[in-house]
Design a protein around this motif. Structure first.
Motif, PDB file in Angstrom:
ATOM      1  N   VAL A  64       0.846  -1.197   0.000  1.00 44.37           N
ATOM      2  CA  VAL A  64       0.000   0.000   0.000  1.00 44.37           C
ATOM      3  C   VAL A  64       0.883   1.249   0.000  1.00 44.37           C
ATOM      4  CG1 VAL A  64      -1.700   1.344   1.303  1.00 44.37           C
ATOM      5  CG2 VAL A  64      -1.927  -1.142   1.164  1.00 44.37           C
ATOM      6  N   ILE A  65       1.901   1.241   0.868  1.00 43.53           N
ATOM      7  CA  ILE A  65       2.809   2.385   0.985  1.00 43.53           C
ATOM      8  C   ILE A  65       3.577   2.599  -0.315  1.00 43.53           C
ATOM      9  CG2 ILE A  65       4.891   3.232   2.148  1.00 43.53           C
ATOM     10  CD1 ILE A  65       3.850   1.830   4.691  1.00 43.53           C
ATOM     11  N   TRP A  66       4.095   1.507  -0.906  1.00 42.34           N
ATOM     12  CA  TRP A  66       4.869   1.637  -2.145  1.00 42.34           C
ATOM     13  C   TRP A  66       3.998   2.091  -3.312  1.00 42.34           C
ATOM     14  CZ3 TRP A  66       8.734  -3.101  -2.241  1.00 42.34           C
ATOM     15  CH2 TRP A  66       9.739  -2.862  -1.297  1.00 42.34           C
ATOM     16  N   GLY A  67       2.750   1.612  -3.356  1.00 45.56           N
ATOM     17  CA  GLY A  67       1.846   2.066  -4.410  1.00 45.56           C
ATOM     18  C   GLY A  67       1.549   3.552  -4.280  1.00 45.56           C
ATOM     19  N   LEU A  68       1.232   3.985  -3.052  1.00 42.08           N
ATOM     20  CA  LEU A  68       0.949   5.401  -2.812  1.00 42.08           C
ATOM     21  C   LEU A  68       2.209   6.256  -2.921  1.00 42.08           C
ATOM     22  CD1 LEU A  68      -1.568   5.182   0.187  1.00 42.08           C
ATOM     23  CD2 LEU A  68      -2.070   5.441  -2.248  1.00 42.08           C
ATOM     24  N   ASN A  69       3.385   5.607  -2.768  1.00 46.69           N
ATOM     25  CA  ASN A  69       4.636   6.361  -2.872  1.00 46.69           C
ATOM     26  C   ASN A  69       4.848   6.927  -4.276  1.00 46.69           C
ATOM     27  OD1 ASN A  69       7.126   7.306  -1.699  1.00 46.69           O
ATOM     28  ND2 ASN A  69       8.179   5.771  -2.936  1.00 46.69           N
ATOM     29  N   VAL A  70       4.320   6.243  -5.290  1.00 41.44           N
ATOM     30  CA  VAL A  70       4.406   6.779  -6.656  1.00 41.44           C
ATOM     31  C   VAL A  70       3.650   8.100  -6.729  1.00 41.44           C
ATOM     32  CG1 VAL A  70       3.866   6.357  -9.087  1.00 41.44           C
ATOM     33  CG2 VAL A  70       4.589   4.458  -7.636  1.00 41.44           C
ATOM     34  N   VAL A  71       2.486   8.154  -6.077  1.00 41.06           N
ATOM     35  CA  VAL A  71       1.706   9.388  -6.005  1.00 41.06           C
ATOM     36  C   VAL A  71       2.470  10.440  -5.212  1.00 41.06           C
ATOM     37  CG1 VAL A  71      -0.470  10.411  -5.224  1.00 41.06           C
ATOM     38  CG2 VAL A  71      -0.444   8.083  -6.147  1.00 41.06           C
ATOM     39  N   ALA A  72       3.074  10.022  -4.092  1.00 38.70           N
ATOM     40  CA  ALA A  72       3.833  10.943  -3.245  1.00 38.70           C
ATOM     41  C   ALA A  72       5.006  11.563  -4.005  1.00 38.70           C
ATOM     42  CB  ALA A  72       4.339  10.212  -2.003  1.00 38.70           C
ATOM     43  N   ILE A  73       5.736  10.729  -4.748  1.00 37.15           N
ATOM     44  CA  ILE A  73       6.882  11.236  -5.510  1.00 37.15           C
ATOM     45  C   ILE A  73       6.414  12.205  -6.594  1.00 37.15           C
ATOM     46  CG2 ILE A  73       8.793  10.594  -7.048  1.00 37.15           C
ATOM     47  CD1 ILE A  73       8.980   7.948  -5.517  1.00 37.15           C
ATOM     48  N   LYS A  74       5.281  11.892  -7.223  1.00 34.02           N
ATOM     49  CA  LYS A  74       4.703  12.787  -8.228  1.00 34.02           C
ATOM     50  C   LYS A  74       4.444  14.170  -7.623  1.00 34.02           C
ATOM     51  CE  LYS A  74       2.228  13.814 -12.049  1.00 34.02           C
ATOM     52  NZ  LYS A  74       2.800  13.959 -13.393  1.00 34.02           N
ATOM     53  N   ILE A  75       3.885  14.208  -6.415  1.00 35.71           N
ATOM     54  CA  ILE A  75       3.604  15.474  -5.733  1.00 35.71           C
ATOM     55  C   ILE A  75       4.898  16.203  -5.403  1.00 35.71           C
ATOM     56  CG2 ILE A  75       2.682  16.491  -3.596  1.00 35.71           C
ATOM     57  CD1 ILE A  75       0.606  14.195  -3.596  1.00 35.71           C
ATOM     58  N   VAL A  76       5.883  15.463  -4.908  1.00 35.23           N
ATOM     59  CA  VAL A  76       7.136  16.061  -4.448  1.00 35.23           C
ATOM     60  C   VAL A  76       7.956  16.633  -5.611  1.00 35.23           C
ATOM     61  CG1 VAL A  76       9.389  15.522  -3.425  1.00 35.23           C
ATOM     62  CG2 VAL A  76       7.298  14.717  -2.332  1.00 35.23           C
ATOM     63  N   VAL A  77       8.090  15.866  -6.707  1.00 40.16           N
ATOM     64  CA  VAL A  77       8.933  16.330  -7.818  1.00 40.16           C
ATOM     65  C   VAL A  77       8.306  17.492  -8.582  1.00 40.16           C
ATOM     66  CG1 VAL A  77      10.058  14.083  -8.098  1.00 40.16           C
ATOM     67  CG2 VAL A  77       8.008  14.614  -9.462  1.00 40.16           C
ATOM     68  N   GLU A  78       6.984  17.679  -8.430  1.00 35.04           N
ATOM     69  CA  GLU A  78       6.337  18.828  -9.058  1.00 35.04           C
ATOM     70  C   GLU A  78       6.376  20.060  -8.161  1.00 35.04           C
ATOM     71  OE1 GLU A  78       2.448  17.563 -10.331  1.00 35.04           O
ATOM     72  OE2 GLU A  78       3.243  16.768 -12.229  1.00 35.04           O
ATOM     73  N   ALA A  79       6.656  19.852  -6.863  1.00 31.90           N
ATOM     74  CA  ALA A  79       6.741  20.970  -5.921  1.00 31.90           C
ATOM     75  C   ALA A  79       8.165  21.514  -5.805  1.00 31.90           C
ATOM     76  CB  ALA A  79       6.243  20.545  -4.538  1.00 31.90           C
ATOM     77  N   PHE A  80       9.162  20.662  -6.063  1.00 25.06           N
ATOM     78  CA  PHE A  80      10.567  21.043  -5.937  1.00 25.06           C
ATOM     79  C   PHE A  80      11.321  20.640  -7.210  1.00 25.06           C
ATOM     80  CE2 PHE A  80       8.937  19.679  -1.764  1.00 25.06           C
ATOM     81  CZ  PHE A  80       9.083  20.854  -1.029  1.00 25.06           C
ATOM     82  N   SER A  81      12.602  21.006  -7.272  1.00 26.21           N
ATOM     83  CA  SER A  81      13.451  20.507  -8.357  1.00 26.21           C
ATOM     84  C   SER A  81      13.582  18.998  -8.190  1.00 26.21           C
ATOM     85  CB  SER A  81      14.829  21.165  -8.310  1.00 26.21           C
ATOM     86  OG  SER A  81      14.725  22.540  -8.582  1.00 26.21           O
ATOM     87  N   PRO A  82      13.208  18.215  -9.205  1.00 22.61           N
ATOM     88  CA  PRO A  82      13.064  16.758  -9.021  1.00 22.61           C
ATOM     89  C   PRO A  82      14.305  16.015  -8.562  1.00 22.61           C
ATOM     90  CG  PRO A  82      12.889  17.363 -11.348  1.00 22.61           C
ATOM     91  CD  PRO A  82      12.832  18.633 -10.560  1.00 22.61           C
TER      92      PRO A  82
END
Length: 310
Positions: free
Chosen positions: A15-33
Motif C-alpha cells: 500500500v505504501i509503495w503504491g501510494l509512494n508513486v503518487v507521493a513522488i509525483k507530488i514532491v517532484v512537481e513541488a521542488f526541483s526533481p
C-alpha cells in the motif's frame, strides 16, 4: 502466526509503495526533481543508519563486495530514482505505477540473460504477457494509439536500472548483510544524485523555500515510510518467507498506485490501463516462476499421494 504477521506487513508495504508513486509525483512537481530526490534518499539513509549501528551490521568490505554495492547503488538508487523523478514530471502517476510493476519480470529476464537462469515455457509466456501489458499502458496513453510519452520512456528506464541493480544486490548479499547493502546503496546513490542535481538544477536550492507544508509532509512520509522502513521490512520478509513468495506481493503495488492516483491526483483510470494491469500481473506471476513453483509443488504432492496409495 509469524507468517500471518509478515503477510500483513507486506500488504501494508505494498500500500505504501503504491501510494509512494503518487507521493513522488507530488514532491517532484513541488521542488526541483533531482535535488529533492537526493534529499529523500539521504533522509531514508538517516533512518536506516541507526538500525545498522544498533544491530552492529557494519563490517569491512572486500574490493569485490565494494564494487558490487557501488554498481548496485549507481543503477538501483542513482539511475532508478533519477529516471523515476524526472519521468514523473512528464507522465501520470497511474502510468508510472503500472510500468513499475514490470520490475520483477525484468529482473527475471535479466537473470536468464546474465546469470544463466533456465528459460521455461512459463517464463516465456510471462514475458509475452508483460510486454502486452505495458503496451496497453504506454501505447494507448491519452487515448492516442501509438503515442509513447517521454515520461513513460523514463519510467521504463527506471525499471531496467532497478532490475540490473537486483542482479548485483543478489551477488552482494551472498556475503554482506542485506540491511548493510541497502544503507551503503542509499548513501552512495544520494551523494551521486546531489552532485548531478547541482549541475542540472542550478536553482534547485531555491525551490526548497517555495514548497508548501503539505509537500514537505509528503516528502518525509515517502522518505521514512516507503524508502527507509519499507525496504527494511521487505528484506526481512524475504528472509522469513523466501524471495518467491515475497515477490508475489509486489503485484499489489501497481493496483494501489492506480487507486492513489485517481483518489489523490484526480487522474482518470482508463480501460487500457486496467487491461495493462491484468497482463502485467499475469506476466509477473508467470515470468518470475511463482506460478511454476506452485504448479510443480502441486504435481509433486499428487505424485506422493499416488505413491502412498499404492
Amino acid at each position: 502466526m509469524q507468517k500471518a504477521i509478515f503477510y500483513i506487513l507486506l500488504l501494508l508495504v505494498m500500500v505504501i509503495w503504491g501510494l509512494n508513486v503518487v507521493a513522488i509525483k507530488i514532491v517532484v512537481e513541488a521542488f526541483s526533481p533531482v535535488m529533492i530526490t537526493s534529499m529523500r534518499i539521504f533522509t531514508a539513509f538517516l533512518v536506516v543508519m541507526p538500525i545498522l549501528y544498533l544491530r552492529k551490521d557494519f563490517c569491512k568490505l572486500t574490493k569485490e563486495e565494494g564494487f558490487l554495492i557501488f554498481v548496485a547503488a549507481v543503477t538501483g538508487i542513482f539511475g532508478h530514482h533519477f529516471f523515476l523523478s524526472v519521468g514523473l514530471t512528464k507522465t501520470t502517476a497511474s502510468n508510472a505505477g503500472l510500468i513499475l510493476g514490470l520490475v520483477p519480470l525484468s529482473t527475471s529476464l535479466l537473470a536468464m540473460l546474465l546469470l544463466g537462469d533456465r528459460i521455461t515455457l512459463f517464463k516465456f509466456l510471462g514475458i509475452i504477457c508483460g510486454i502486452t501489458g505495458v503496451s496497453f499502458v504506454v501505447l494507448a496513453g491519452d487515448s492516442q494509439i501509438g503515442f509513447i510519452s517521454v515520461g513513460d520512456f523514463y519510467i521504463f528506464l527506471a525499471v531496467i536500472t532497478q532490475a540490473v541493480s537486483f542482479i548485483f544486490i543478489k551477488k552482494a548479499t551472498k556475503t554482506v548483510q542485506s540491511r548493510l547493502v541497502t544503507g551503503y546503496m542509499q548513501f552512495i546513490g544520494a551523494l551521486l544524485l546531489f552532485i548531478v542535481s547541482i549541475r542540472l538544477e542550478p536553482s534547485g536550492f531555491s525551490t526548497l523555500k517555495e514548497g508548501s507544508m503539505t509537500a514537505w509532509i509528503v516528502f518525509l512520509a515517502s522518505a521514512v515510510l516507503a524508502t527507509g522502513l519499507g525496504h527494511l521490512i521487505y528484506n526481512k520478509a524475504i528472509h522469513h518467507l523466501g524471495a518467491g513468495e515475497t515477490a508475489i506481493f509486489i503485484n499489489l503495488s501497481p493496483f494501489f498506485a492506480l487507486l492513489g492516483s485517481a483518489f489523490f491526483l484526480g487522474e482518470n483510470i482508463m480501460i487500457t490501463q486496467v487491461f495493462g494491469f491484468f497482463f502485467i500481473v499475469v506476466g509477473v506471476l508467470l515470468g518470475t516462476g511463482a506460478l511454476e513453483q506452485k504448479y510443480q509443488l502441486h504435481k509433486m504432492k499428487q505424485y506422493e499421494y499416488a505413491a502412498n496409495k499404492k
